[in-house]
Write a protein that holds these residues in place. Structure first.
Motif, PDB file in Angstrom:
ATOM      1  N   ALA A   5     -72.889  14.699 -23.537  1.00 10.55           N
ATOM      2  CA  ALA A   5     -73.680  14.293 -22.380  1.00 10.55           C
ATOM      3  C   ALA A   5     -74.454  15.508 -21.893  1.00 10.55           C
ATOM      4  CB  ALA A   5     -72.784  13.759 -21.275  1.00 10.55           C
ATOM      5  N   CYS A   6     -75.770  15.415 -21.862  1.00 10.09           N
ATOM      6  CA  CYS A   6     -76.604  16.547 -21.455  1.00 10.09           C
ATOM      7  C   CYS A   6     -76.249  17.023 -20.047  1.00 10.09           C
ATOM      8  CB  CYS A   6     -78.082  16.171 -21.544  1.00 10.09           C
ATOM      9  SG  CYS A   6     -79.201  17.565 -21.377  1.00 10.09           S
ATOM     10  N   GLY A   7     -75.877  16.109 -19.179  1.00  9.30           N
ATOM     11  CA  GLY A   7     -75.525  16.454 -17.810  1.00  9.30           C
ATOM     12  C   GLY A   7     -74.348  17.402 -17.700  1.00  9.30           C
ATOM     13  N   CYS A  13     -79.205  15.430 -15.649  1.00  3.81           N
ATOM     14  CA  CYS A  13     -79.753  14.794 -16.843  1.00  3.81           C
ATOM     15  C   CYS A  13     -78.764  13.733 -17.297  1.00  3.81           C
ATOM     16  CB  CYS A  13     -79.998  15.815 -17.957  1.00  3.81           C
ATOM     17  SG  CYS A  13     -80.783  15.045 -19.397  1.00  3.81           S
ATOM     18  N   ASP A  14     -79.264  12.518 -17.506  1.00  8.49           N
ATOM     19  CA  ASP A  14     -78.405  11.390 -17.868  1.00  8.49           C
ATOM     20  C   ASP A  14     -78.340  11.111 -19.365  1.00  8.49           C
ATOM     21  OD1 ASP A  14     -77.758  10.858 -15.196  1.00  8.49           O
ATOM     22  OD2 ASP A  14     -79.541   9.607 -14.940  1.00  8.49           O
ATOM     23  N   ALA A  15     -79.007  11.929 -20.183  1.00  7.64           N
ATOM     24  CA  ALA A  15     -79.017  11.686 -21.631  1.00  7.64           C
ATOM     25  C   ALA A  15     -77.616  11.861 -22.210  1.00  7.64           C
ATOM     26  CB  ALA A  15     -80.001  12.639 -22.306  1.00  7.64           C
ATOM     27  N   HIS A  16     -77.309  11.024 -23.196  1.00  4.92           N
ATOM     28  CA  HIS A  16     -75.985  11.027 -23.815  1.00  4.92           C
ATOM     29  C   HIS A  16     -76.119  10.567 -25.261  1.00  4.92           C
ATOM     30  CE1 HIS A  16     -72.016   9.223 -24.795  1.00  4.92           C
ATOM     31  NE2 HIS A  16     -71.587  10.308 -24.185  1.00  4.92           N
ATOM     32  N   TRP A  17     -75.358  11.182 -26.153  1.00  5.84           N
ATOM     33  CA  TRP A  17     -75.400  10.807 -27.562  1.00  5.84           C
ATOM     34  C   TRP A  17     -74.005  10.619 -28.105  1.00  5.84           C
ATOM     35  CZ3 TRP A  17     -78.043  14.636 -25.221  1.00  5.84           C
ATOM     36  CH2 TRP A  17     -79.430  14.524 -25.197  1.00  5.84           C
ATOM     37  N   VAL A  18     -73.900   9.718 -29.057  1.00  2.00           N
ATOM     38  CA  VAL A  18     -72.712   9.562 -29.893  1.00  2.00           C
ATOM     39  C   VAL A  18     -73.234   9.556 -31.326  1.00  2.00           C
ATOM     40  CG1 VAL A  18     -70.776   8.092 -30.530  1.00  2.00           C
ATOM     41  CG2 VAL A  18     -71.473   8.250 -28.132  1.00  2.00           C
ATOM     42  N   CYS A  19     -72.794  10.535 -32.112  1.00  2.00           N
ATOM     43  CA  CYS A  19     -73.292  10.710 -33.472  1.00  2.00           C
ATOM     44  C   CYS A  19     -72.129  10.886 -34.439  1.00  2.00           C
ATOM     45  CB  CYS A  19     -74.199  11.938 -33.552  1.00  2.00           C
ATOM     46  SG  CYS A  19     -75.635  11.889 -32.453  1.00  2.00           S
ATOM     47  N   ASP A  20     -72.437  10.785 -35.722  1.00  2.00           N
ATOM     48  CA  ASP A  20     -71.402  10.933 -36.746  1.00  2.00           C
ATOM     49  C   ASP A  20     -70.838  12.348 -36.809  1.00  2.00           C
ATOM     50  OD1 ASP A  20     -71.508   8.273 -37.569  1.00  2.00           O
ATOM     51  OD2 ASP A  20     -73.103   8.682 -39.012  1.00  2.00           O
ATOM     52  N   THR A  21     -71.712  13.349 -36.677  1.00  2.00           N
ATOM     53  CA  THR A  21     -71.276  14.737 -36.842  1.00  2.00           C
ATOM     54  C   THR A  21     -71.790  15.619 -35.712  1.00  2.00           C
ATOM     55  OG1 THR A  21     -73.215  15.449 -38.084  1.00  2.00           O
ATOM     56  CG2 THR A  21     -71.405  14.477 -39.368  1.00  2.00           C
ATOM     57  N   GLU A  22     -71.210  16.801 -35.592  1.00  3.56           N
ATOM     58  CA  GLU A  22     -71.676  17.776 -34.617  1.00  3.56           C
ATOM     59  C   GLU A  22     -73.121  18.194 -34.922  1.00  3.56           C
ATOM     60  OE1 GLU A  22     -70.498  22.300 -33.721  1.00  3.56           O
ATOM     61  OE2 GLU A  22     -68.936  20.854 -33.175  1.00  3.56           O
ATOM     62  N   ASP A  23     -73.443  18.342 -36.197  1.00  2.07           N
ATOM     63  CA  ASP A  23     -74.815  18.695 -36.567  1.00  2.07           C
ATOM     64  C   ASP A  23     -75.806  17.628 -36.122  1.00  2.07           C
ATOM     65  OD1 ASP A  23     -74.121  21.133 -37.697  1.00  2.07           O
ATOM     66  OD2 ASP A  23     -74.078  20.363 -39.748  1.00  2.07           O
ATOM     67  N   ASP A  24     -75.415  16.351 -36.241  1.00  5.31           N
ATOM     68  CA  ASP A  24     -76.288  15.271 -35.776  1.00  5.31           C
ATOM     69  C   ASP A  24     -76.492  15.347 -34.266  1.00  5.31           C
ATOM     70  OD1 ASP A  24     -76.505  14.301 -38.368  1.00  5.31           O
ATOM     71  OD2 ASP A  24     -74.995  12.726 -38.079  1.00  5.31           O
ATOM     72  N   ARG A  51     -72.257  23.132 -27.774  1.00  4.81           N
ATOM     73  CA  ARG A  51     -71.096  23.033 -28.682  1.00  4.81           C
ATOM     74  C   ARG A  51     -69.783  22.948 -27.908  1.00  4.81           C
ATOM     75  NH1 ARG A  51     -71.891  24.078 -34.181  1.00  4.81           N
ATOM     76  NH2 ARG A  51     -73.833  25.147 -34.682  1.00  4.81           N
ATOM     77  N   SER A  52     -69.685  23.681 -26.818  1.00  4.96           N
ATOM     78  CA  SER A  52     -68.433  23.698 -26.038  1.00  4.96           C
ATOM     79  C   SER A  52     -68.167  22.372 -25.336  1.00  4.96           C
ATOM     80  CB  SER A  52     -68.438  24.830 -25.019  1.00  4.96           C
ATOM     81  OG  SER A  52     -69.283  24.530 -23.924  1.00  4.96           O
ATOM     82  N   GLN A  53     -69.200  21.537 -25.203  1.00  8.63           N
ATOM     83  CA  GLN A  53     -69.054  20.269 -24.493  1.00  8.63           C
ATOM     84  C   GLN A  53     -69.070  19.049 -25.413  1.00  8.63           C
ATOM     85  OE1 GLN A  53     -68.313  20.015 -21.221  1.00  8.63           O
ATOM     86  NE2 GLN A  53     -68.202  22.235 -21.273  1.00  8.63           N
ATOM     87  N   ILE A  54     -69.223  19.260 -26.714  1.00  5.47           N
ATOM     88  CA  ILE A  54     -69.173  18.144 -27.664  1.00  5.47           C
ATOM     89  C   ILE A  54     -67.726  17.672 -27.773  1.00  5.47           C
ATOM     90  CG2 ILE A  54     -69.470  17.457 -30.080  1.00  5.47           C
ATOM     91  CD1 ILE A  54     -71.869  19.372 -30.206  1.00  5.47           C
ATOM     92  N   ARG A  55     -67.548  16.380 -27.649  1.00  2.00           N
ATOM     93  CA  ARG A  55     -66.203  15.786 -27.650  1.00  2.00           C
ATOM     94  C   ARG A  55     -66.028  14.856 -28.850  1.00  2.00           C
ATOM     95  NH1 ARG A  55     -65.129  19.554 -24.751  1.00  2.00           N
ATOM     96  NH2 ARG A  55     -65.527  19.504 -22.526  1.00  2.00           N
ATOM     97  N   ASP A  56     -64.794  14.754 -29.311  1.00  2.00           N
ATOM     98  CA  ASP A  56     -64.456  13.781 -30.352  1.00  2.00           C
ATOM     99  C   ASP A  56     -64.372  12.401 -29.737  1.00  2.00           C
ATOM    100  OD1 ASP A  56     -64.220  15.580 -32.517  1.00  2.00           O
ATOM    101  OD2 ASP A  56     -62.187  16.120 -31.885  1.00  2.00           O
ATOM    102  N   VAL A  57     -64.862  11.430 -30.468  1.00  2.00           N
ATOM    103  CA  VAL A  57     -64.787  10.026 -30.049  1.00  2.00           C
ATOM    104  C   VAL A  57     -63.870   9.302 -31.023  1.00  2.00           C
ATOM    105  CG1 VAL A  57     -66.084   7.909 -29.664  1.00  2.00           C
ATOM    106  CG2 VAL A  57     -67.133  10.103 -29.127  1.00  2.00           C
ATOM    107  N   ALA A  58     -62.905   8.621 -30.484  1.00  2.00           N
ATOM    108  CA  ALA A  58     -61.946   7.912 -31.339  1.00  2.00           C
ATOM    109  C   ALA A  58     -62.554   6.679 -31.970  1.00  2.00           C
ATOM    110  CB  ALA A  58     -60.726   7.508 -30.530  1.00  2.00           C
TER     111      ALA A  58
END
Length: 58
Positions: A5-7, A13-24, A51-58
């Motif tokens: 989440a960019c915020g 900032c309300d932008a948010h992403w869920v992607c397959d990989t950290e690189d994505d 990078r410090s705020q990227i979370r794993d999604v189950a």
């Protein structure tokens, strides 16, 4: 799957992403940083903060 989440780094900032990989996630965030925040280059400090705020999604 990874989520960001960019915020978590840029207040209001309300932008948010869920992607397959950290690189994505990083690619999507870089595109967003240019298009919506006007950044021509993404500083290393910002990449580290993202990078410090990227979370794993189950």
């Amino acid at each position: 799957m990874k989520s960001f989440a960019c915020g978590d780094v840029v207040p209001d900032c309300d932008a948010h992403w869920v992607c397959d990989t950290e690189d994505d996630v990083l690619h999507a965030v870089a595109m967003h940083a240019g298009a919506d925040h006007g950044l021509v280059e993404v500083p290393a400090e910002l990449v580290a903060a993202v990078r410090s705020q990227i979370r794993d999604v189950a």
